[in-house]
Write a protein that holds these residues in place. Structure first.
Motif, PDB file in Angstrom:
ATOM      1  N   MET A 268       0.838  -1.206   0.000  1.00 53.07           N
ATOM      2  CA  MET A 268       0.000   0.000   0.000  1.00 53.07           C
ATOM      3  C   MET A 268       0.874   1.257   0.000  1.00 53.07           C
ATOM      4  O   MET A 268       0.660   2.192  -0.776  1.00 53.07           O
ATOM      5  N   LYS A 269       1.892   1.262   0.868  1.00 54.07           N
ATOM      6  CA  LYS A 269       2.794   2.412   0.944  1.00 54.07           C
ATOM      7  C   LYS A 269       3.572   2.582  -0.359  1.00 54.07           C
ATOM      8  O   LYS A 269       3.716   3.692  -0.889  1.00 54.07           O
ATOM      9  N   GLN A 270       4.084   1.461  -0.865  1.00 53.79           N
ATOM     10  CA  GLN A 270       4.872   1.503  -2.095  1.00 53.79           C
ATOM     11  C   GLN A 270       4.068   2.107  -3.242  1.00 53.79           C
ATOM     12  O   GLN A 270       4.543   2.967  -3.986  1.00 53.79           O
ATOM     13  N   ARG A 271       2.806   1.649  -3.366  1.00 55.84           N
ATOM     14  CA  ARG A 271       1.983   2.084  -4.496  1.00 55.84           C
ATOM     15  C   ARG A 271       1.548   3.544  -4.353  1.00 55.84           C
ATOM     16  O   ARG A 271       1.443   4.261  -5.338  1.00 55.84           O
ATOM     17  N   TYR A 272       1.294   4.004  -3.119  1.00 53.46           N
ATOM     18  CA  TYR A 272       0.926   5.412  -2.985  1.00 53.46           C
ATOM     19  C   TYR A 272       2.135   6.304  -3.257  1.00 53.46           C
ATOM     20  O   TYR A 272       2.035   7.306  -3.969  1.00 53.46           O
ATOM     21  N   LEU A 273       3.284   5.940  -2.712  1.00 53.87           N
ATOM     22  CA  LEU A 273       4.477   6.752  -2.931  1.00 53.87           C
ATOM     23  C   LEU A 273       4.794   6.854  -4.424  1.00 53.87           C
ATOM     24  O   LEU A 273       5.059   7.945  -4.937  1.00 53.87           O
ATOM     25  N   PHE A 274       4.720   5.730  -5.125  1.00 54.00           N
ATOM     26  CA  PHE A 274       5.021   5.776  -6.558  1.00 54.00           C
ATOM     27  C   PHE A 274       4.009   6.653  -7.295  1.00 54.00           C
ATOM     28  O   PHE A 274       4.392   7.499  -8.118  1.00 54.00           O
ATOM     29  N   ALA A 275       2.713   6.463  -7.009  1.00 52.39           N
ATOM     30  CA  ALA A 275       1.680   7.259  -7.691  1.00 52.39           C
ATOM     31  C   ALA A 275       1.897   8.751  -7.456  1.00 52.39           C
ATOM     32  O   ALA A 275       1.792   9.564  -8.373  1.00 52.39           O
ATOM     33  N   ALA A 276       2.228   9.108  -6.213  1.00 54.61           N
ATOM     34  CA  ALA A 276       2.358  10.530  -5.867  1.00 54.61           C
ATOM     35  C   ALA A 276       3.582  11.178  -6.488  1.00 54.61           C
ATOM     36  O   ALA A 276       3.545  12.346  -6.886  1.00 54.61           O
ATOM     37  N   LEU A 277       4.697  10.435  -6.568  1.00 53.89           N
ATOM     38  CA  LEU A 277       5.950  11.057  -7.024  1.00 53.89           C
ATOM     39  C   LEU A 277       6.241  10.819  -8.493  1.00 53.89           C
ATOM     40  O   LEU A 277       7.115  11.454  -9.072  1.00 53.89           O
ATOM     41  N   PHE A 278       5.495   9.927  -9.134  1.00 55.22           N
ATOM     42  CA  PHE A 278       5.708   9.656 -10.562  1.00 55.22           C
ATOM     43  C   PHE A 278       5.198  10.797 -11.421  1.00 55.22           C
ATOM     44  O   PHE A 278       5.862  11.249 -12.343  1.00 55.22           O
ATOM     45  N   SER A 279       3.986  11.295 -11.125  1.00 54.50           N
ATOM     46  CA  SER A 279       3.382  12.304 -11.994  1.00 54.50           C
ATOM     47  C   SER A 279       2.954  13.532 -11.200  1.00 54.50           C
ATOM     48  O   SER A 279       3.036  13.557  -9.975  1.00 54.50           O
ATOM     49  N   GLY A 318       0.402  11.693   4.559  1.00 50.31           N
ATOM     50  CA  GLY A 318       0.703  13.092   4.861  1.00 50.31           C
ATOM     51  C   GLY A 318       2.161  13.434   4.607  1.00 50.31           C
ATOM     52  O   GLY A 318       2.478  14.503   4.069  1.00 50.31           O
ATOM     53  N   ARG A 319       3.069  12.520   4.963  1.00 46.67           N
ATOM     54  CA  ARG A 319       4.509  12.774   4.740  1.00 46.67           C
ATOM     55  C   ARG A 319       4.843  12.774   3.241  1.00 46.67           C
ATOM     56  O   ARG A 319       5.622  13.600   2.774  1.00 46.67           O
ATOM     57  N   VAL A 320       4.246  11.852   2.505  1.00 47.73           N
ATOM     58  CA  VAL A 320       4.477  11.823   1.045  1.00 47.73           C
ATOM     59  C   VAL A 320       3.933  13.096   0.411  1.00 47.73           C
ATOM     60  O   VAL A 320       4.586  13.720  -0.438  1.00 47.73           O
ATOM     61  N   ASN A 321       2.729  13.507   0.815  1.00 49.98           N
ATOM     62  CA  ASN A 321       2.136  14.729   0.257  1.00 49.98           C
ATOM     63  C   ASN A 321       2.970  15.961   0.597  1.00 49.98           C
ATOM     64  O   ASN A 321       3.072  16.900  -0.208  1.00 49.98           O
ATOM     65  N   ALA A 322       3.592  15.954   1.777  1.00 49.58           N
ATOM     66  CA  ALA A 322       4.456  17.088   2.165  1.00 49.58           C
ATOM     67  C   ALA A 322       5.691  17.149   1.263  1.00 49.58           C
ATOM     68  O   ALA A 322       6.128  18.243   0.872  1.00 49.58           O
ATOM     69  N   ILE A 323       6.260  15.993   0.923  1.00 51.39           N
ATOM     70  CA  ILE A 323       7.403  15.953  -0.019  1.00 51.39           C
ATOM     71  C   ILE A 323       6.964  16.546  -1.349  1.00 51.39           C
ATOM     72  O   ILE A 323       7.669  17.349  -1.968  1.00 51.39           O
ATOM     73  N   LYS A 324       5.783  16.141  -1.790  1.00 52.05           N
ATOM     74  CA  LYS A 324       5.271  16.611  -3.089  1.00 52.05           C
ATOM     75  C   LYS A 324       5.067  18.121  -3.096  1.00 52.05           C
ATOM     76  O   LYS A 324       5.362  18.793  -4.079  1.00 52.05           O
ATOM     77  N   GLN A 413      10.082  -0.717   0.233  1.00 51.29           N
ATOM     78  CA  GLN A 413      10.660   0.555   0.688  1.00 51.29           C
ATOM     79  C   GLN A 413      11.238   1.362  -0.476  1.00 51.29           C
ATOM     80  O   GLN A 413      11.724   0.800  -1.458  1.00 51.29           O
ATOM     81  N   ALA A 414      11.203   2.679  -0.334  1.00 47.15           N
ATOM     82  CA  ALA A 414      11.787   3.560  -1.348  1.00 47.15           C
ATOM     83  C   ALA A 414      12.636   4.637  -0.688  1.00 47.15           C
ATOM     84  O   ALA A 414      12.285   5.160   0.367  1.00 47.15           O
ATOM     85  N   PHE A 415      13.768   4.939  -1.336  1.00 49.32           N
ATOM     86  CA  PHE A 415      14.529   6.143  -1.002  1.00 49.32           C
ATOM     87  C   PHE A 415      14.109   7.239  -1.971  1.00 49.32           C
ATOM     88  O   PHE A 415      14.024   7.016  -3.180  1.00 49.32           O
ATOM     89  N   VAL A 416      13.844   8.421  -1.436  1.00 48.14           N
ATOM     90  CA  VAL A 416      13.527   9.585  -2.267  1.00 48.14           C
ATOM     91  C   VAL A 416      14.649  10.591  -2.021  1.00 48.14           C
ATOM     92  O   VAL A 416      14.775  11.148  -0.923  1.00 48.14           O
ATOM     93  N   LEU A 417      15.464  10.796  -3.039  1.00 48.83           N
ATOM     94  CA  LEU A 417      16.648  11.654  -2.910  1.00 48.83           C
ATOM     95  C   LEU A 417      16.506  12.842  -3.846  1.00 48.83           C
ATOM     96  O   LEU A 417      16.122  12.690  -5.014  1.00 48.83           O
ATOM     97  N   VAL A 418      16.821  14.030  -3.351  1.00 50.98           N
ATOM     98  CA  VAL A 418      16.728  15.235  -4.186  1.00 50.98           C
ATOM     99  C   VAL A 418      18.062  15.973  -4.164  1.00 50.98           C
ATOM    100  O   VAL A 418      18.851  15.866  -3.214  1.00 50.98           O
ATOM    101  N   THR A 419      18.283  16.720  -5.220  1.00 48.76           N
ATOM    102  CA  THR A 419      19.490  17.538  -5.320  1.00 48.76           C
ATOM    103  C   THR A 419      19.198  18.702  -6.253  1.00 48.76           C
ATOM    104  O   THR A 419      18.074  18.853  -6.738  1.00 48.76           O
ATOM    105  N   SER A 420      20.229  19.529  -6.488  1.00 48.28           N
ATOM    106  CA  SER A 420      20.024  20.704  -7.332  1.00 48.28           C
ATOM    107  C   SER A 420      21.154  20.828  -8.337  1.00 48.28           C
ATOM    108  O   SER A 420      22.325  20.680  -7.987  1.00 48.28           O
ATOM    109  N   ARG A 421      20.782  21.081  -9.591  1.00 49.42           N
ATOM    110  CA  ARG A 421      21.794  21.292 -10.647  1.00 49.42           C
ATOM    111  C   ARG A 421      22.235  22.756 -10.641  1.00 49.42           C
ATOM    112  O   ARG A 421      21.490  23.624 -10.201  1.00 49.42           O
TER     113      ARG A 421
END
Length: 426
Positions: A268-279, A318-324, A413-421
């Motif tokens: 459930m967590k995997q699928r929501y995280l992917f849906a939220a951060l994919f598009s 809520g945490r995934v939505n905050a990342i978004k 589980q997923a790692f979500v990593l961000v950076t800046s060019r």
């Protein structure tokens, strides 16, 4: 758009929606989507509208001194105070077979063998006919202006109730020029009105064609992706420059995911995280956050079908939505690639914002049942940016990114990593 689908038959009369609206706002959703609220015909289906200018009696408190319209207006105003905009299903590809329109305006409908035609689909080689529905004749009616004006009145009625946008049901079955005109004319008077197109079951080309009519968003099919096939990325790349899309792990039209994955919380967590951060957009239906198992039904669902929570994903969502919300890269359809990795059970997805300097790397365990080992001498080989990667994962974030990077990923589980060019992509 972060969309919470409040299914009206499960939620009951609109005066009792406040706790659902508050929960949606607390999880960080900014839109609520309601399935049709207008009066259904004899079949009782939400999608079989018999009167576009009356509300479904099941959504109204009959004991209240306020009219149905006033009750719904008050609820939509409450949603606005909670920071939520509300959109509603707009069903203008068909109406109920027992609607007065079939007698008053027979010329608005498709006639076959002397009878008004029912919509149908082909399922497993068999023709399935919806006998409770009749098809509007958008292409060849002898009164195109009268039919168009009627649709405009429906939209205006719903906007005056307090809706801020529409999910246009089976949008691909209505001609693009009709949508183009309707969207344009509505926005001349109500400039901030949002239009999303339901395009499920379409080919990528059909989706692209529908999106070109001026829709703000389309819905994508990531729910059915197995994390391996090429089709999802092909569809994404074809449509992303025309309209952003909305992903979902389940919808009112599908089985409940918790039921499908046999109660696996990691899935459930995997699928929501992917849906939220994919598009750019994401949506869940009411009850997803609690692992409901009973499928929503457009005729039979009632408030008594409310289930005791099997799990509670409100904090995680809520945490995934905050990342978004925090990172623009997750609010746009941007250049996205799946990168090769030796373990086929691990997804490595790279994203580069076309609007900002942000870049993201998502490392996801495709397997929601087992641990999977990930190793990289240097995660820098997966990105273009020179700045360090920051772990913003909703669960188990690392304070710093080691080099080499070695990790036994938990199930799903997923790692979500961000950076800046230091420069924008070409």
């Amino acid at each position: 758009m972060l969309v919470y689908n409040l299914f009206p038959l499960l939620a009951g009369p609109c005066g009792s929606w406040e706790p659902h609206l508050k929960r949606a706002a607390d999880m960080g959703f900014d839109w609520v989507f309601l399935n049709p609220v207008q009066k259904p015909g004899a079949s009782g289906s939400l999608y079989s509208t018999v009167d576009y200018f009356q509300l479904n009696p099941l959504l109204i408190d009959q004991r209240s001194k306020k009219s149905g319209d006033e009750q719904l207006q008050a609820t939509l105003a409450l949603a606005g105070k909670l920071g939520l905009k509300v959109m509603v299903d707009l069903v203008i590809n068909h109406c109920a077979f027992d609607s007065e329109l079939t007698r008053q305006h027979r010329e608005w409908f498709i006639i076959e063998n002397g009878e008004i035609a029912h919509p149908f689909c082909i399922e497993n080689g068999q023709k399935v006919v919806w006998g409770d529905l009749v098809r509007f004749n958008h292409q060849h009616t002898s009164d195109p202006e009268g039919l168009y004006r009627y649709f405009y009145q429906i939209v205006e009625y719903l906007l005056k109730l307090g809706f801020k946008g529409f999910r246009c049901d089976a949008a691909y079955q209505v001609p693009g020029q009709l949508w183009r005109r309707l969207i344009q004319e509505v926005r001349q008077k109500y400039p901030d009105t949002l239009f999303t197109a339901e395009t499920l079951g379409c080919t990528a080309d059909q989706t692209k064609q529908t999106a070109q009519a001026g829709f703000d968003y389309v819905f994508n099919s990531s729910k059915w992706w197995d994390f391996h096939g090429a089709w999802l990325m092909e569809q994404y790349q074809l449509v992303r420059e025309i309209a952003p899309s909305i992903s979902f792990p389940e919808s009112h039209d599908t089985e409940r995911l918790f039921q499908e994955v046999n109660g696996n919380e990691a899935a459930m967590k995997q699928r929501y995280l992917f849906a939220a951060l994919f598009s750019a957009g994401a949506m869940i239906p009411i009850g997803f956050e609690y692992g409901f198992r009973r499928r929503l039904h457009v005729v039979n669902t009632r408030p008594t079908d409310w289930e005791s929570p099997n799990i509670d994903l409100c904090g995680f969502i809520g945490r995934v939505n905050a990342i978004k919300r925090q990172y623009r890269i997750f609010q746009e359809e941007c250049p996205t690639s799946l990168l090769p990795y030796q373990n086929p059970n691990i997804l490595v997805m790279w994203k580069a914002s076309a609007q900002t300097h942000e870049e993201a790397l998502i490392i996801l365990n495709k397997d929601p049942w087992n641990h999977q080992y990930f190793y990289a001498e240097n995660l820098g080989i997966y990105i273009q940016a020179g700045a360090p990667l920051i772990d913003v994962s909703p669960d188990y974030p690392l304070e710093y990114i080691p080099r080499p990077f070695s990790y036994d990923l938990r199930p799903g589980q997923a790692f979500v990593l961000v950076t800046s060019r230091d420069h924008m992509p070409h």
